[in-house]
Structures are given as C-alpha cells and as structure tokens.
Write an enzyme that holds these catalytic residues in place. Structure first.
Site, mmCIF file in Angstrom:
data_model
loop_
_atom_site.group_PDB
_atom_site.id
_atom_site.type_symbol
_atom_site.label_atom_id
_atom_site.label_comp_id
_atom_site.label_asym_id
_atom_site.label_seq_id
_atom_site.Cartn_x
_atom_site.Cartn_y
_atom_site.Cartn_z
ATOM 1 N N TYR A 61 -9.804 -2.367 11.551
ATOM 2 C CA TYR A 61 -8.349 -2.158 11.415
ATOM 3 C C TYR A 61 -7.975 -0.736 11.822
ATOM 4 C CZ TYR A 61 -4.039 -0.719 9.059
ATOM 5 O OH TYR A 61 -2.810 -0.168 8.786
ATOM 6 N N LYS A 105 -5.727 0.764 15.015
ATOM 7 C CA LYS A 105 -4.512 1.588 14.848
ATOM 8 C C LYS A 105 -4.694 2.934 15.554
ATOM 9 C CE LYS A 105 -1.269 0.824 12.648
ATOM 10 N NZ LYS A 105 0.018 0.132 13.000
ATOM 11 N N THR A 126 -0.956 4.812 10.257
ATOM 12 C CA THR A 126 -1.557 4.891 8.923
ATOM 13 C C THR A 126 -2.463 6.115 8.796
ATOM 14 O OG1 THR A 126 -3.261 3.812 7.557
ATOM 15 C CG2 THR A 126 -3.268 3.251 9.872
ATOM 16 N N ASP A 127 -2.617 6.586 7.559
ATOM 17 C CA ASP A 127 -3.557 7.695 7.322
ATOM 18 C C ASP A 127 -5.005 7.262 7.560
ATOM 19 O OD1 ASP A 127 -3.852 6.048 5.089
ATOM 20 O OD2 ASP A 127 -3.777 7.680 3.622
ATOM 21 N N GLU A 128 -5.247 5.940 7.648
ATOM 22 C CA GLU A 128 -6.635 5.474 7.802
ATOM 23 C C GLU A 128 -7.231 5.872 9.148
ATOM 24 O OE1 GLU A 128 -7.522 1.612 6.158
ATOM 25 O OE2 GLU A 128 -5.766 1.710 4.868
HETATM 26 P P1 NAD Z 1 2.198 -6.870 7.007
HETATM 27 O O1 NAD Z 1 0.850 -7.441 7.301
HETATM 28 O O2 NAD Z 1 2.832 -7.142 5.690
HETATM 29 O O3 NAD Z 1 3.235 -7.363 8.132
HETATM 30 C C1 NAD Z 1 2.926 -7.397 9.492
HETATM 31 C C2 NAD Z 1 4.039 -8.167 10.206
HETATM 32 O O4 NAD Z 1 3.763 -8.133 11.617
HETATM 33 C C3 NAD Z 1 4.143 -9.643 9.801
HETATM 34 O O5 NAD Z 1 5.486 -9.990 9.588
HETATM 35 C C4 NAD Z 1 3.551 -10.379 11.003
HETATM 36 O O6 NAD Z 1 4.104 -11.685 11.174
HETATM 37 C C5 NAD Z 1 3.944 -9.439 12.144
HETATM 38 N N1 NAD Z 1 3.071 -9.588 13.312
HETATM 39 C C6 NAD Z 1 1.712 -9.609 13.340
HETATM 40 N N2 NAD Z 1 1.275 -9.777 14.607
HETATM 41 C C7 NAD Z 1 2.377 -9.846 15.392
HETATM 42 C C8 NAD Z 1 2.574 -9.984 16.790
HETATM 43 N N3 NAD Z 1 1.532 -10.114 17.629
HETATM 44 N N4 NAD Z 1 3.837 -9.999 17.266
HETATM 45 C C9 NAD Z 1 4.897 -9.883 16.427
HETATM 46 N N5 NAD Z 1 4.768 -9.766 15.089
HETATM 47 C C10 NAD Z 1 3.515 -9.736 14.578
HETATM 48 O O7 NAD Z 1 2.050 -5.314 7.269
HETATM 49 P P2 NAD Z 1 2.717 -4.080 6.481
HETATM 50 O O8 NAD Z 1 1.889 -3.746 5.302
HETATM 51 O O9 NAD Z 1 4.173 -4.309 6.336
HETATM 52 O O10 NAD Z 1 2.464 -2.923 7.555
HETATM 53 C C11 NAD Z 1 3.419 -2.662 8.591
HETATM 54 C C12 NAD Z 1 2.921 -1.526 9.454
HETATM 55 O O11 NAD Z 1 2.720 -0.366 8.657
HETATM 56 C C13 NAD Z 1 1.576 -1.812 10.129
HETATM 57 O O12 NAD Z 1 1.635 -1.327 11.444
HETATM 58 C C14 NAD Z 1 0.572 -1.046 9.295
HETATM 59 O O13 NAD Z 1 -0.529 -0.643 10.078
HETATM 60 C C15 NAD Z 1 1.407 0.125 8.847
HETATM 61 N N6 NAD Z 1 1.008 0.737 7.561
HETATM 62 C C16 NAD Z 1 0.846 -0.028 6.446
HETATM 63 C C17 NAD Z 1 0.515 0.580 5.238
HETATM 64 C C18 NAD Z 1 0.360 -0.235 3.954
HETATM 65 O O14 NAD Z 1 0.016 0.317 2.924
HETATM 66 N N7 NAD Z 1 0.654 -1.529 3.959
HETATM 67 C C19 NAD Z 1 0.343 1.966 5.172
HETATM 68 C C20 NAD Z 1 0.517 2.726 6.346
HETATM 69 C C21 NAD Z 1 0.858 2.099 7.527
HETATM 70 P P1 TYD Z 2 -6.247 -2.243 0.125
HETATM 71 O O1 TYD Z 2 -5.044 -2.601 -0.670
HETATM 72 O O2 TYD Z 2 -6.961 -3.314 0.879
HETATM 73 O O3 TYD Z 2 -5.827 -1.029 1.075
HETATM 74 P P2 TYD Z 2 -6.756 -0.095 2.034
HETATM 75 O O4 TYD Z 2 -8.095 -0.692 2.161
HETATM 76 O O5 TYD Z 2 -5.999 -0.153 3.317
HETATM 77 O O6 TYD Z 2 -6.764 1.236 1.389
HETATM 78 O O7 TYD Z 2 -7.335 -1.600 -0.851
HETATM 79 C C1 TYD Z 2 -7.010 -0.466 -1.651
HETATM 80 C C2 TYD Z 2 -8.267 -0.078 -2.413
HETATM 81 O O8 TYD Z 2 -8.594 -1.133 -3.323
HETATM 82 C C3 TYD Z 2 -9.486 0.076 -1.501
HETATM 83 O O9 TYD Z 2 -10.294 1.153 -2.007
HETATM 84 C C4 TYD Z 2 -10.232 -1.231 -1.662
HETATM 85 C C5 TYD Z 2 -9.903 -1.633 -3.087
HETATM 86 N N1 TYD Z 2 -9.874 -3.108 -3.334
HETATM 87 C C6 TYD Z 2 -10.646 -3.670 -4.356
HETATM 88 O O10 TYD Z 2 -11.378 -2.974 -5.082
HETATM 89 N N2 TYD Z 2 -10.592 -5.023 -4.526
HETATM 90 C C7 TYD Z 2 -9.820 -5.829 -3.754
HETATM 91 O O11 TYD Z 2 -9.841 -7.063 -3.958
HETATM 92 C C8 TYD Z 2 -9.014 -5.226 -2.723
HETATM 93 C C9 TYD Z 2 -8.122 -6.067 -1.841
HETATM 94 C C10 TYD Z 2 -9.067 -3.863 -2.559
#
Ligand code: NAD
Ligand code: TYD
Length: 338
Positions: free
Chosen positions: A150, A154, A125-127
């Site tokens: 988090y 990562k 992630t970019d975070e």
């Molecule tokens: P999500 O929370 O929707 O899904 C996570 C999945 O991982 C779930 O299906 C969960 O059951 C599984 N999981 C959790 N712990 C586990 C374990 N110990 N063993 C096996 N499976 C396990 O997450 P997402 O939003 O789909 O993100 C997927 C990946 O992409 C993550 O690594 C996250 O850091 C990365 N990512 C997410 C975003 C975003 O915007 N959501 C952006 C950049 C990177």
């Molecule tokens: P989020 O979807 O949790 O992603 P991330 O924190 O990984 O960027 O949040 C996106 C943005 O929205 C972040 O600036 C926090 C804000 N936010 C709210 O203002 N209210 C909420 O209830 C949530 C979940 C997020």
C-alpha cells in the site's frame, strides 16, 4: 469553485464533499468513484439531491471517461482521494493497489494536465515515510521509505506528482496525513473494526503485542487540511497533517472497550502483520505556519463521538459486513482467531 473529487464515496472523500458543500455556497462537486468494496453511496445519501453535486460511477484508470468528465467543466481543481487504502489487503494482494494508486494517478495527472486544470491535490499518507523508532517525527523532508505494498504504491504516486510538477510545472500539491478516524470509516481499519466488533461482543484481534503507535487525527481536521492545501497551498509543495496524538494500539483498544462498557476479555492477541510499521508521528508545523491550519478535535471527545456514531448507524455497519466483507474477514482473521 468547481471540483472533480475522486473516491468521494469512501471514508475521507465523503466527509470532504459534505464539508465543502456545507461550508461554501459557491462550490460544486463531480464525484468520480468506482464503487469498489470500500465505496458506498449511502455515505453521501444526505446530499445526493443537492443541485451542486453530481455522481459519476467509473474508474480513475479510464482515460476516456476522465477526459469526458473534465471536458464538461471547466473545473478549477481535481482532488484525488481514489485509492485502495488498506495495508492488510495490500499484503493479501497488491495488484489493485498498483493499478488504482499508481496507474490511476498517472491517468488523472495526464488528463488534468491536458485540460489545463489549475490545481491538483494528491491526497497521500504519512506511511510513505516508513516507520519511526521510539522517537522523532516525520517532516516533509523525511526520506521516503515505504514498508507495505500500500505505502509503496502511494509513494510511487507521490513521485509521479512530484515529477509532473518538476517536468511540466504542473500545479499540484501533495498532502500527507496520519491515521484518520471518524464517521463512515470502513470497518476494516482499527478503530471502526474494534468498535463494531466490541458492540457485538466479538473478539478484537490485536496484532503482535499491541505496542505499535499511530498518530490519530479526526477526519474533520484532515478535511480542513485538504481544503487549506487546495485553496492556499503552493504548487509543488508537500504538506503534512497530523493529530499530535500518539496512542499505542492497546491504548486505543482499552479506550473503545471503556466507552462501550465491554470487558477486556474481548482482546485477542494474534499473529502480527508482516512488516508492521512500529510508529508513525507527524510534525505538522509547516501546515500550521504556511496554511494557518491546526487540528481542532481533541481525541477523547472525537473518539466518543465516533463510538456514538457507529452505535447510531448499526444498519450501515450491518449492510457493509453482510457482503464481500465476510470472505475478507475470514481470510484475514480466520486462522488468526482460531
Ligand atoms: P477508502 O478505502 O474509504 O475509499 C476509497 C474510495 O476510492 C472508495 O470510495 C472506492 O470506491 C474509490 N476507488 C477505489 N478505486 C477506484 C478507482 N480505480 N476509480 C475510482 N474510484 C476508486 O479510503 P479513505 O480511507 O477514504 O482514503 C482516501 C485517501 O486518503 C486515500 O488516497 C488514502 O491513501 C488517503 N489516506 C487515508 C488515510 C486513512 O487513515 N484512512 C490517511 C492518510 C491518507
Ligand atoms: P490500520 O487501521 O489498518 O491503519 P494503518 O495500518 O494504515 O496504520 O491499523 C492501525 C494499527 O492497528 C496498526 O498498527 C495495525 C493495528 N491493527 C490491529 O492490531 N488489528 C487489526 O485488526 C487491524 C485492522 C489493525
């Protein structure tokens, strides 16, 4: 190509598996997922009977299980999506983040190294770069400076991947993407939370002043990026993916309310997230140059399609919101919304 995908029952992993099976006849997938609160078999109900797909329930921290699965290969690649993924939950309790995101990645790296897997994709992630001020973009050279438990977990995983490449020549690539939106996203993240709350005339809890900025990318574009890194990435390299699409949280909130024809009175300004990163914005020029990748989904149509998807999948949302979600919601928002 035979893939071990971890975390494939979550948001991005399920979209990725669906795209792989649709786009390539010669791909088969084993999906290893623990089915935590965020994992949902319904996310892949449409492909569960595809002969090229196999689901295994289990933990990426379980070395014996991962070894057993990899010995049933041969696998061409491991793509690691499995993670605890929500910043607010990491602030409430960082324990599962350390376990899955760090220890789980280490177990997968060791097992994949032992099995001589030819490609490992770490979905990051970019975070990991921390927060930007009003200007500038994250490049792959931006120093790692995570802010939340988090993003710290990562970052630790990214550093392990880097160290395995450096020490052992392990064939890994790391992708770092900005905030995703699209179908099947768990309604704890901003966009699906606000769509589903607004659809039910519930309050939209905007943290702080709502001026924090995120760079939104459609999940399909992220999946295309991971696919490009998987097939064409260079070992040891990091690739950033972003939507070049910066929006304040308030802009997102207003856009959702407009699409759903709901009043602005649903907006509730609540206590800010501790350590809230101000702004994320990605420079994707390396991926564009070296992987011939560009984002294709424009934000306005992508957001409209996402709002439509959530309206058409009210049962999916209701099912999720009926379980553990209730106590999480109360803990996270109960006092904030009083
Ligand atoms: P999500 O929370 O929707 O899904 C996570 C999945 O991982 C779930 O299906 C969960 O059951 C599984 N999981 C959790 N712990 C586990 C374990 N110990 N063993 C096996 N499976 C396990 O997450 P997402 O939003 O789909 O993100 C997927 C990946 O992409 C993550 O690594 C996250 O850091 C990365 N990512 C997410 C975003 C975003 O915007 N959501 C952006 C950049 C990177
Ligand atoms: P989020 O979807 O949790 O992603 P991330 O924190 O990984 O960027 O949040 C996106 C943005 O929205 C972040 O600036 C926090 C804000 N936010 C709210 O203002 N209210 C909420 O209830 C949530 C979940 C997020």
């Amino acid at each position: 190509m035979r893939l071990l995908v971890t975390g494939g029952c979550g948001f991005i992993g399920s979209n990725f598996i669906r795209h792989q099976l649709a786009d390539y006849n010669d791909v088969s997938v084993v999906n290893l997922d623990l089915l935590t609160y965020a994992g949902n078999l319904e996310n892949l109900a449409d492909i569960k009977d595809d002969s090229r797909y196999e689901f295994r329930r289990g933990d990426i921290c379980d070395r014996e299980l991962v070894d057993e699965i990899l010995s049933g290969g041969p696998f061409d690649a491991v793509v690691n999506f499995a993670a605890e993924s929500h910043v607010d939950r990491s602030i409430l309790d960082s324990g599962p983040f350390i376990q899955t995101n760090i220890v789980g990645t280490q177990v997968l790296l060791d097992a994949a190294r032992g099995a001589k897997i030819g490609r490992f994709v770490q979905v990051s992630t970019d975070e990991v770069y921390g927060s930007l001020g009003e200007t500038g973009l994250f490049t792959e050279e931006t120093p790692l400076a995570p802010s939340s438990p988090y993003s710290a977990s990562k970052t630790a995983a990214d550093l392990l991947v880097r160290a395995y490449h450096h020490s052992f020549g392990f064939p890994a690539v790391t992708t770092r993407c900005s905030n995703n939106y699209g179908p099947y996203q768990f309604p704890e993240k901003l966009i699906p939370l606000f769509i589903s709350n607004a659809a039910q005339d519930k309050a939209l809890p905007v943290y702080g002043t709502g001026t924090n900025v995120r760079d939104w990318i459609h999940v399909d574009d992220h999946c295309r990026g991971i696919d490009a890194a998987l097939r064409h990435g260079v070992d040891g390299e990091v690739y950033n993916f972003g939507g070049s699409n910066e929006r304040t949280n308030l802009e997102i909130t207003h856009a959702i309310l407009k699409l759903l024809h709901k009043p602005e009175s649903l907006i509730h300004y609540v206590t800010d997230r501790p350590g809230h990163d101000l702004r994320y914005a990605i420079d994707s020029s390396k991926a564009e140059r070296e992987l011939q990748w560009t984002p294709q989904v424009d934000f306005e149509s992508g957001l409209k399609a996402t709002v439509d998807w959530y309206q058409q999948h009210a049962d999916w949302v209701a099912h999720i919101k009926s379980g553990e979600y209730q106590s999480y919601y109360e803990q996270q928002y109960g006092e904030r919304l009083q």
